[in-house]
Design a protein around this motif. Structure first.
Motif, PDB file in Angstrom:
ATOM      1  N   SER A 169       0.846  -1.197   0.000  1.00 11.94           N
ATOM      2  CA  SER A 169       0.000   0.000   0.000  1.00 11.94           C
ATOM      3  C   SER A 169       0.876   1.239   0.000  1.00 11.94           C
ATOM      4  O   SER A 169       2.001   1.230   0.500  1.00 11.94           O
ATOM      5  N   ASP A 198      -4.187  -0.325  -3.236  1.00  9.48           N
ATOM      6  CA  ASP A 198      -3.498  -1.477  -2.666  1.00  9.48           C
ATOM      7  C   ASP A 198      -3.455  -2.643  -3.650  1.00  9.48           C
ATOM      8  O   ASP A 198      -4.370  -2.843  -4.448  1.00  9.48           O
ATOM      9  N   SER A 238     -16.537  -5.595  -1.923  1.00  2.00           N
ATOM     10  CA  SER A 238     -16.054  -6.663  -1.042  1.00  2.00           C
ATOM     11  C   SER A 238     -17.097  -7.723  -0.740  1.00  2.00           C
ATOM     12  O   SER A 238     -16.766  -8.752  -0.136  1.00  2.00           O
ATOM     13  N   ASN A 254     -11.497   2.295  -1.027  1.00  2.00           N
ATOM     14  CA  ASN A 254     -11.939   2.923   0.216  1.00  2.00           C
ATOM     15  C   ASN A 254     -11.932   1.889   1.328  1.00  2.00           C
ATOM     16  O   ASN A 254     -11.402   0.777   1.160  1.00  2.00           O
ATOM     17  N   GLU A 255     -12.542   2.231   2.433  1.00  2.00           N
ATOM     18  CA  GLU A 255     -12.469   1.380   3.621  1.00  2.00           C
ATOM     19  C   GLU A 255     -13.473   0.240   3.627  1.00  2.00           C
ATOM     20  O   GLU A 255     -13.538  -0.541   4.589  1.00  2.00           O
ATOM     21  N   CYS A 256     -14.239   0.062   2.552  1.00  2.00           N
ATOM     22  CA  CYS A 256     -15.370  -0.872   2.567  1.00  2.00           C
ATOM     23  C   CYS A 256     -14.949  -2.320   2.349  1.00  2.00           C
ATOM     24  O   CYS A 256     -15.360  -2.973   1.374  1.00  2.00           O
ATOM     25  N   ALA A 257     -14.142  -2.820   3.240  1.00  2.00           N
ATOM     26  CA  ALA A 257     -13.691  -4.208   3.166  1.00  2.00           C
ATOM     27  C   ALA A 257     -14.698  -5.115   3.851  1.00  2.00           C
ATOM     28  O   ALA A 257     -15.720  -4.660   4.372  1.00  2.00           O
ATOM     29  N   VAL A 292     -17.012  -4.357   7.116  1.00  2.00           N
ATOM     30  CA  VAL A 292     -17.143  -2.916   7.353  1.00  2.00           C
ATOM     31  C   VAL A 292     -18.493  -2.452   6.805  1.00  2.00           C
ATOM     32  O   VAL A 292     -18.842  -2.726   5.651  1.00  2.00           O
ATOM     33  N   CYS A 333     -20.852  -0.050   5.107  1.00  2.00           N
ATOM     34  CA  CYS A 333     -20.692   1.077   4.179  1.00  2.00           C
ATOM     35  C   CYS A 333     -22.005   1.362   3.449  1.00  2.00           C
ATOM     36  O   CYS A 333     -22.829   0.460   3.222  1.00  2.00           O
ATOM     37  N   LYS A 356     -20.661   4.081  -1.577  1.00  2.00           N
ATOM     38  CA  LYS A 356     -19.248   3.752  -1.434  1.00  2.00           C
ATOM     39  C   LYS A 356     -18.937   2.388  -2.048  1.00  2.00           C
ATOM     40  O   LYS A 356     -17.874   2.192  -2.654  1.00  2.00           O
ATOM     41  N   ASN A 407     -16.293   0.938  -5.782  1.00  2.00           N
ATOM     42  CA  ASN A 407     -15.396  -0.213  -5.954  1.00  2.00           C
ATOM     43  C   ASN A 407     -15.792  -1.092  -7.135  1.00  2.00           C
ATOM     44  O   ASN A 407     -14.946  -1.816  -7.669  1.00  2.00           O
TER      45      ASN A 407
END
Length: 664
Positions: free
Chosen positions: A483, A489, A592, A637-640, A643, A645, A649, A653
């Motif tokens: 990253s 990433d 994700s 973004n943080e939406c793994a 998570v 979201c 968002k 992805n």
């Protein structure tokens, strides 16, 4: 009165006779001690202690005998009494500390070493207090060496195993099958000879396995080393050649290194070497990988401690030149010996002067990365190669995996036994993190290693060349993630299961794509492109910013939505009219949600549908370098997983990106 006088005279004479007798015993014990006949000397010192004659002195000498015989148990027992004596020489505090270390009593050993220092003793060698966590670190380290069975040990001393061309050459005091044995006074064992056996033999070796030729004599012979072509042997022997024994000024016979050649299957033409001398010892020969250097042990003038490792160059004609001590990084004020050089040029040796587990330990050298001739440090090989006893005569076979060493540790068959080992080298994953657009390395990229349970096990940053290396365990599954703030990433999954022992590196290169907030398609026509230099506005990294607008997909869909068909048509015009030589890559992604396997298939379908659309509109297939799906591996973004979201968002992805590779 006359009878009384007579009785008194008799008593006096008897006492005088007893004193003279005990004095004679002490003199005999000291003579044996000075001639290194420690077994016999110990017997006489024990008698003196039992008779309470000069008991303190006899106890000190007896403890020293056991120390020279490498008998830590008895040495500790008698040194324990010695250190309680009044006005005992301070050196015995140090000797007691060493004996305790040989019995694995490390904390108590540290205490006596400190007492030795506090009493004015100077420790420049084997100062194991300098690393208070040494024992913990050695026993807690990842084990690399594993012991294997050796079938040719005897009840006597066996060591110096060296494998060459399917044969194992070793040194032994067994002399089995001989009616009359000549004993060596130091340990009351027969003199050493060189033996040879098949490396895979399941039979023990006896007198019939003695090396054929003129190498073995009536005194000590061995250990040996052999040149790569198998024609020349270097070996240790007492100062005895052509049936003549030569002693030094003290009446002792030192060791020399001799050279022999193979003639019709016999080792003969014994040659005394110019590096030898009558008044010092030269022994334990070892050759480097190309037979141009001879390493050995010696206590010659210029030696720092009891014995040092030395080296001399070997010219093509066999002449020895440029003799030198290998230096203070290896040699200490104590004893170093038994050098060996493996195929990678690493020097191994034994020492009781470096921080170790007990008596002699085996060490490896570390060389300077820039100057491969300079030794900068030594490392202890740890357990199970090293123990609290003597561990020495290490050798490694050309495969770099197997080899031998010797030890007098408990559990062996004889006083010194040969142990075989196989090594499982430390495995590491390494790779380069590269910019996907300009193929340049990405320095200071964060590298995170996870196990198969998503637990972080390592973290580091790439160097200026984008390179990273992390040690890993074998037989594990891993995930590694790269990253960087300006990039999306990238990750790879890999396994260290079921791989060959010889393998020490797993490669995992990582590719980072810039975050998609770069030039818009509408702005692309305003870019000042330099055709001669094939770059934008003179900046070699500017092409990386020439990314086209991404298109987006519905949840779990891969069909092209109408509003994004318009974006694709703009790309078609750009690639067929404005820049017909333009080359791109297509990279598709998912959010994700869903399994990794499902998302890999879905993203691949998205990449393929995008590719098919462009081709159907007239884009030259040769101008699309690749189209590939990355599943959920490159979230922006943080939406793994796990998570919470908003849908908007997640939508970011579910995208296909267009990476400009070339514009001409």
């Amino acid at each position: 009165m006359k009878n009384k006088d007579y009785i008194l005279v008799c008593i006096a004479l008897m006492l005088s006779f007893t004193v003279f007798s005990q004095q004679g015993k002490q003199k005999r014990a000291d003579t044996l001690f000075n001639k290194f006949s420690f077994v016999k000397a110990a017997e006489v010192y024990r008698e003196l202690i039992q008779n309470n004659y000069n008991k303190d002195y006899a106890t000190r000498q007896l403890a020293d005998c056991y120390a020279y015989l490498r008998d830590s148990r008895n040495a500790e027992r008698y040194y324990k009494s010695v250190v309680k004596q009044k006005n005992v020489p301070v050196e015995y505090y140090y000797k007691y500390a060493q004996a305790l270390r040989g019995m694995k009593k490390y904390e108590e050993s540290q205490e006596w070493l400190q007492r030795y220092k506090d009493s004015g003793g100077v420790v420049n060698a084997n100062d194991f207090s300098k690393d208070i966590n040494f024992i913990t670190s050695v026993f807690g380290a990842k084990q690399q060496y594993f012991l294997d069975r050796v079938r040719f040990n005897s009840k006597y001393s066996d060591f110096g195993a060296f494998e060459h061309d399917g044969k194992v050459y070793f040194t032994s005091a067994r002399d089995e099958g001989v009616a009359v044995k000549r004993l060596y006074g130091w340990n009351e064992q027969p003199f050493l000879d060189v033996y040879v056996t098949d490396a895979n033999s399941k039979k023990n070796a006896d007198y019939t396995n003695k090396l054929k030729g003129d190498v073995n004599s009536i005194y000590h012979d061995g250990p040996v080393t052999i040149t790569k072509d198998g024609k020349t042997m270097y070996f240790s022997r007492n100062n005895f050649n052509e049936e003549v024994e030569t002693k030094d000024k003290k009446g002792l016979t030192n060791m020399k290194i001799y050279r022999a050649t193979l003639v019709d299957g016999l080792w003969t033409n014994i040659e005394d070497l110019p590096i030898n001398g009558d008044n010092f010892s030269t022994q334990h020969p070892a050759l480097n990988i190309d037979d141009t250097k001879l390493y050995f042990t010696s206590d010659r003038p210029g030696t720092r401690g009891g014995s040092d490792i030395w080296v001399v160059n070997i010219r093509p004609d066999g002449l020895l030149m440029d003799l030198k001590n290998v230096g203070d990084v290896v040699n200490t004020e104590s004893a170093e010996g038994f050098p060996f050089i493996n195929n990678e040029g690493v020097l191994f040796f034994s020492s009781d002067g470096h921080t170790g587990l007990g008596m002699l330990d085996i060490f490896a050298t570390i060389k300077d990365e820039e100057d491969n001739e300079t030794i900068v440090d030594v490392i202890n090989l740890g357990v199970p190669v090293n123990s609290n006893s003597d561990d020495f005569s290490f050798s490694m076979n050309p495969d770099g995996i197997t080899g031998y060493f010797a030890s007098n540790r408990r559990g062996g068959r004889g006083s010194d036994d040969i142990y075989a080992f196989h090594r499982v080298p430390v495995l590491h994953v390494e790779g380069v993190v590269t910019d996907a657009i300009n193929t340049k390395p990405v320095p200071s990229a964060k590298i995170t290693l996870y196990d198969n349970n998503e637990n972080q096990v390592a973290f580091m940053e790439t160097d200026e060349n984008g390179y990273y290396q992390i040690n890993i365990d074998r037989n594990q599954d891993y995930k590694i993630v790269a990253s960087q703030d300006k990039y999306i990433d990238d990750y790879r999954t890999f396994t260290s299961k079921n791989i060959q022992t010889e393998l020490i590196t797993i490669s995992a290169n990582l590719l980072l794509n810039p975050v998609p907030d770069v030039a818009k398609l509408a702005d692309l026509n305003n870019v000042n492109f330099d055709y001669e230099k094939n770059q934008i506005d003179g900046d070699s990294t500017a092409v990386a910013n020439a990314q086209l607008n991404p298109i987006y997909f519905d949840f779990e869909k891969y069909n092209i939505r109408k509003e994004y068909a318009v974006e694709l048509d703009k790309i078609v015009k750009l690639m067929t009219v404005d820049y017909p030589e333009m080359v791109i890559k297509i990279e598709a992604h998912t959010d994700s949600r869903g399994t990794h396997e499902y998302n890999d298939i879905l993203s691949t379908n998205r990449a393929k549908s995008t590719y098919n659309y462009l081709i159907s509109k007239g884009v030259n297939p040769a101008n699309i370098e690749s189209y590939k799906g990355y599943g959920e591996r490159r979230l922006i973004n943080e939406c793994a997983d796990g998570v919470s979201c908003e849908e908007a968002k997640h939508q970011l992805n579910r995208r296909t990106q267009f990476i400009v590779i070339k514009m001409e």
